[in-house]
Enzyme design. Structure first.
Site, PDB file in Angstrom:
ATOM      1  N   LYS A  67       9.987   5.161  -5.733  1.00  0.00           N
ATOM      2  CA  LYS A  67       9.963   6.603  -5.409  1.00  0.00           C
ATOM      3  C   LYS A  67       9.322   7.390  -6.541  1.00  0.00           C
ATOM      4  CE  LYS A  67      13.913   7.127  -2.374  1.00  0.00           C
ATOM      5  NZ  LYS A  67      15.321   7.489  -2.277  1.00  0.00           N
ATOM      6  N   GLU A 114       7.208   6.120  -8.740  1.00  0.00           N
ATOM      7  CA  GLU A 114       5.787   5.733  -8.815  1.00  0.00           C
ATOM      8  C   GLU A 114       4.938   6.673  -7.965  1.00  0.00           C
ATOM      9  OE1 GLU A 114       4.772   1.590  -8.192  1.00  0.00           O
ATOM     10  OE2 GLU A 114       6.752   0.948  -8.823  1.00  0.00           O
ATOM     11  N   MET A 172      -3.177  -7.461  -7.567  1.00  0.00           N
ATOM     12  CA  MET A 172      -2.600  -8.610  -8.266  1.00  0.00           C
ATOM     13  C   MET A 172      -3.692  -9.515  -8.825  1.00  0.00           C
ATOM     14  SD  MET A 172       0.400  -7.974  -8.476  1.00  0.00           S
ATOM     15  CE  MET A 172       1.713  -6.982  -7.802  1.00  0.00           C
ATOM     16  N   ARG A 213      -7.901 -13.626 -11.230  1.00  0.00           N
ATOM     17  CA  ARG A 213      -8.981 -12.748 -11.720  1.00  0.00           C
ATOM     18  C   ARG A 213     -10.144 -12.803 -10.738  1.00  0.00           C
ATOM     19  NH1 ARG A 213     -12.929 -15.828 -14.828  1.00  0.00           N
ATOM     20  NH2 ARG A 213     -12.167 -17.926 -15.199  1.00  0.00           N
ATOM     21  N   HIS A 227       2.423   0.803 -13.050  1.00  0.00           N
ATOM     22  CA  HIS A 227       3.211  -0.390 -13.361  1.00  0.00           C
ATOM     23  C   HIS A 227       4.698  -0.046 -13.273  1.00  0.00           C
ATOM     24  CE1 HIS A 227       3.970  -4.327 -15.042  1.00  0.00           C
ATOM     25  NE2 HIS A 227       4.908  -3.758 -15.771  1.00  0.00           N
ATOM     26  N   GLY A 278       0.772  -1.238   0.000  1.00  0.00           N
ATOM     27  CA  GLY A 278       0.000   0.000   0.000  1.00  0.00           C
ATOM     28  C   GLY A 278       0.800   1.283   0.000  1.00  0.00           C
ATOM     29  N   SER A 279       2.063   1.250  -0.436  1.00  0.00           N
ATOM     30  CA  SER A 279       2.814   2.515  -0.434  1.00  0.00           C
ATOM     31  C   SER A 279       2.266   3.482  -1.484  1.00  0.00           C
ATOM     32  CB  SER A 279       4.310   2.266  -0.642  1.00  0.00           C
ATOM     33  OG  SER A 279       4.592   1.922  -1.974  1.00  0.00           O
ATOM     34  N   ASP A 305      -1.693  -4.672 -18.888  1.00  0.00           N
ATOM     35  CA  ASP A 305      -0.781  -3.520 -18.974  1.00  0.00           C
ATOM     36  C   ASP A 305      -0.694  -2.954 -20.386  1.00  0.00           C
ATOM     37  OD1 ASP A 305      -0.216  -3.942 -16.233  1.00  0.00           O
ATOM     38  OD2 ASP A 305       1.342  -5.379 -16.729  1.00  0.00           O
ATOM     39  N   GLY A 317      -6.654  -5.782 -21.709  1.00  0.00           N
ATOM     40  CA  GLY A 317      -5.382  -6.501 -21.803  1.00  0.00           C
ATOM     41  C   GLY A 317      -4.581  -6.394 -20.514  1.00  0.00           C
TER      42      GLY A 317
HETATM   43  C1  GAR Z   1       4.196  -1.322  -7.115  1.00  0.00           C
HETATM   44  O1  GAR Z   1       5.547  -1.393  -7.462  1.00  0.00           O
HETATM   45  C2  GAR Z   1       3.327  -1.365  -8.354  1.00  0.00           C
HETATM   46  O2  GAR Z   1       3.887  -0.686  -9.437  1.00  0.00           O
HETATM   47  C3  GAR Z   1       3.280  -2.846  -8.610  1.00  0.00           C
HETATM   48  O3  GAR Z   1       3.098  -3.412  -7.339  1.00  0.00           O
HETATM   49  C4  GAR Z   1       3.742  -2.587  -6.376  1.00  0.00           C
HETATM   50  C5  GAR Z   1       2.768  -2.274  -5.273  1.00  0.00           C
HETATM   51  O4  GAR Z   1       3.420  -1.619  -4.233  1.00  0.00           O
HETATM   52  N1  GAR Z   1       2.206  -3.193  -9.491  1.00  0.00           N
HETATM   53  C6  GAR Z   1       2.321  -4.114 -10.423  1.00  0.00           C
HETATM   54  O5  GAR Z   1       3.326  -4.760 -10.607  1.00  0.00           O
HETATM   55  C7  GAR Z   1       1.078  -4.318 -11.261  1.00  0.00           C
HETATM   56  N2  GAR Z   1       1.384  -5.047 -12.439  1.00  0.00           N
HETATM   57  P1  GAR Z   1       2.587  -0.872  -3.116  1.00  0.00           P
HETATM   58  O6  GAR Z   1       1.591  -1.907  -2.563  1.00  0.00           O
HETATM   59  O7  GAR Z   1       3.592  -0.468  -2.094  1.00  0.00           O
HETATM   60  O8  GAR Z   1       1.894   0.294  -3.758  1.00  0.00           O
END
Ligand code: GAR
Length: 212
Positions: free
Chosen positions: A182, A184, A100, A73, A119, A23-24, A155, A153
């Site tokens: 960081k 993201e 996920m 899914r 992503h 959850g960051s 991503d 699709g």
């Molecule tokens: C993040 O790095 C996000 O980009 C990735 O999961 C992580 C979640 O981190 N998402 C994927 O890979 C989706 N395909 P977070 O729970 O700390 O936000």
């Protein structure tokens, strides 16, 4: 005061985050500059996900909702329940943040063009799982993150914005992931701000920023 149905529908500023884990990015969206956008709802498909506690601590409505019995899914009925809950809460934008699980049905249909994902690679490179590992194995010198609209699709939806980071010779999967993360946090807030400010438009696949 009783809120009328129209008050509570399709408010572009009401943001739901769907997340499975740490959850960051959720927290970055709550704390960052998202302009008029406000995270008002967090739903997780995992009852033990740390993101649920983060949301409670931040005073955001936090719900675990059963996703169905599939691994990657949603069940059709369950995805409809998620969509109905978000309609009920007047959600205008859905942000996937480490969810996920793939959306294929009612959430996608109900919120077409109003779902974003973050992503950890420069799409279309390295979609799917373990993107940082894929980047290291390929040997790229630059990687980063992508905020994109979600389509049916994996991503593949139109890119809203991207931020880059260098890949260093001594990087491990963890060190590269931390550098990307960081970026993201900055990118996701910026994308939500643009969306909720109503300045994004589309020209075929290209997402453009309208001049106001
Ligand atoms: C993040 O790095 C996000 O980009 C990735 O999961 C992580 C979640 O981190 N998402 C994927 O890979 C989706 N395909 P977070 O729970 O700390 O936000």
């Amino acid at each position: 005061m009783i809120q009328s149905e129209s008050d509570n529908r399709n408010d572009i500023r009401r943001v739901a985050v769907l997340a499975s884990g740490r959850g960051s990015n959720f927290e970055a969206l709550c704390r960052g500059d998202t302009g008029p956008g406000r995270v008002t709802l967090l739903i997780s498909d995992r009852p033990e996900a740390p993101v649920l506690k983060r949301a409670s601590d931040l005073g955001v409505e936090a719900l675990y909702m059963y996703p169905g019995s599939y691994r990657t899914r949603f069940g059709l009925d369950e995805e409809k329940q998620w969509a109905d809950l978000m309609i009920d809460r007047g959600i205008g934008l859905v942000c996937l943040a480490g969810l996920m699980r793939i959306l294929k049905g009612p959430v996608l249909e109900t919120f077409t063009g109003r779902i974003m994902n973050i992503h950890p690679s420069l799409l279309p490179s390295f979609p799917g799982l373990n993107s940082q590992r894929q980047a290291l194995d390929y040997g790229v010198k630059v990687s980063g993150c992508t905020v994109h609209y979600v389509d049916s699709g994996t991503d593949t939806g139109p890119v809203i914005l991207q931020r880059t980071v260098p890949v260093k010779d001594d990087d491990t999967e963890d060190s590269l992931a931390a550098r990307i993360l960081k970026q993201e946090h900055i990118a996701y807030s910026e994308a939500v701000k643009l969306y909720c400010s109503g300045v994004l438009s589309a020209d075929e696949r290209r997402i453009l920023k309208k001049e106001k």
